[in-house]
Write an enzyme that holds these catalytic residues in place. Structure first.
Site, PDB file in Angstrom:
ATOM      1  N   ASP A  54       0.820  -1.204   0.000  1.00  0.00           N
ATOM      2  CA  ASP A  54       0.000   0.000   0.000  1.00  0.00           C
ATOM      3  C   ASP A  54       0.859   1.262   0.000  1.00  0.00           C
ATOM      4  OD1 ASP A  54      -1.825  -1.995   0.313  1.00  0.00           O
ATOM      5  OD2 ASP A  54      -2.930  -1.056   1.931  1.00  0.00           O
ATOM      6  N   GLU A  59       0.515  -5.386  -5.605  1.00  0.00           N
ATOM      7  CA  GLU A  59      -0.016  -4.469  -6.618  1.00  0.00           C
ATOM      8  C   GLU A  59       1.066  -3.585  -7.219  1.00  0.00           C
ATOM      9  OE1 GLU A  59      -2.997  -0.600  -6.841  1.00  0.00           O
ATOM     10  OE2 GLU A  59      -3.615  -2.325  -5.655  1.00  0.00           O
TER      11      GLU A  59
END
Length: 397
Positions: free
Chosen positions: A27, A292
């Site tokens: 994140d 990600e």
């Protein structure tokens, strides 16, 4: 103490991004890249609020985890303690990254601003995780009216022009092409990272995965390669799958250390900043990445890759993986698409036998797969990156 709302008749010009650090680097990796790009390319003053500066410092080595306020790359980085112990002044935009839940003091300021006559409140956005699933287009940009009447907008990154786009700096592809055009760049990088014994034509694979028996199986196969292979791997979760090959515990390994296994040499990497990680991906022949941020950077590297997606209950992560594979393979020949998809699926399922079999088949399609990896980034970007779409979204909403 938080300043009373009556002192906030107009909003400050900055943007706030709030991020809780999950899985060490995922994140914070995304939000740090976004904050830097907004500052560099749009001259937006960004306040990045982070709850774990120690983990953040692994990808920003010059960060001091003991300081509550500091600035890098034009971004103001604040320690996010709960409750906030730094006065909060509302800016034009407040982004809660990945549903991290804004601090109560921030929500209180927004609420008080909303109740003022001729009220002006920040654009309140929830930056969601990247997904290639079809439903993302229908949910991107939808508002959710909160109990106090303020609208919070859901912003979904994605691969189509109906989504929020993908993080990509404006000059990234030019920098990548210039880097890859000269083999001396990768050799200099390997030397800088303390890696030795790698020849320019050797096969080099980077690994940044979660734990999986599939990685163990691939290492066993790579030992018997017909020519030298090098696997570059940082201390961390990937190595917990390879303990049987290690001369010591994972914690005792040191950067630059080599473990020779037949034709394969494992190289222990030092942690690097985001620029260094990009260059590492550009310099390898194949990349195995996770999460990600690294997943997207592997695509921008224009090299073949395996995406080890974060495991979820009921194997929902495999649905996300298959949604991306459909997009990535859309214009690939059937055999090439099937081979690449099968090795990705086997790796994510931890299927040792299947991943070895499908990896062996990759050799027959590696050249067209490499060409596809080169073509893919421009197609995926859809003429607009996430930051530019985000700035336009704020203007429009």
């Amino acid at each position: 103490m938080t300043m009373p709302a009556t002192e906030h008749h107009t909003l400050a010009k900055h943007w706030d991004i709030f991020c809780t650090v999950v899985d060490n680097y995922g994140d914070i990796g995304v939000t740090w890249r976004l904050a830097k790009q907004l500052a560099a390319e749009y001259q937006i003053t960004v306040h990045l609020w982070v709850d774990d500066l120690h983990s953040f410092s692994h990808i920003l080595p010059s960060l001091d985890p003991a300081l509550r306020r500091q600035s890098f790359s034009g971004v103001n980085i604040f320690q996010w303690n709960n409750p906030l112990d730094i006065d909060y002044i509302a800016g034009q935009v407040v982004i809660e990254a990945f549903a991290c839940e804004l601090p109560e003091q921030v929500k209180s300021v927004i609420d008080k601003l909303h109740k003022q006559p001729q009220s002006t409140v920040p654009h309140w956005l929830n930056l969601e995780y990247l997904s290639a699933e079809d439903w993302v287009e229908g949910c991107h940009g939808l508002p959710s009216t909160q109990a106090n009447g303020v609208k919070k907008w859901f912003y979904f990154p994605g691969f189509s022009d109906k989504t929020g786009g993908l993080i990509c700096e404006q000059q990234l592809f030019v920098e990548r092409d210039n880097w890859q055009a000269n083999p001396n760049n990768k050799m200099a990088l390997f030397s800088q990272l303390g890696l030795s014994g790698i020849e320019p034509d050797d096969t080099v694979i980077s690994v940044f995965s979660y734990e999986t028996a599939a990685l163990n199986a691939l290492v066993k196969q790579w030992q018997h390669a017909t020519q030298a292979m090098h696997v570059l791997i940082p201390k961390g979760r990937s190595l917990h799958s390879l303990t049987e090959f290690l001369p010591c515990t994972v914690s005792e390994l040191i950067p630059g250390q080599q473990i020779k296994l037949g034709q394969l040499i494992l190289h222990i990497l030092p942690m690097t900043d985001q620029t260094g990680f990009d260059r590492l991906l550009w310099s390898c022949d194949f990349n195995i990445v996770r999460g990600e941020d690294s997943f997207l950077r592997a695509q921008w590297a224009a090299k073949p890759f395996i995406w080890h997606i974060y495991p979820q209950e009921d194997d929902y992560h495999l649905i996300k993986l298959q949604a991306f594979m459909r997009i990535y393979c859309d214009n690939l020949a059937a055999q090439i698409a099937a081979t690449w998809a099968e090795v990705n699926l086997a790796f994510n399922q931890g299927d040792a036998n299947a991943v070895v079999n499908h990896w062996q088949q990759l050799n027959s399609v590696i050249l067209p797969l490499q060409q596809h990896a080169i073509n893919w980034p421009n197609n995926a970007l859809n003429d607009a990156d996430l930051a530019s779409r985000l700035v336009q979204f704020v203007k429009n909403s």
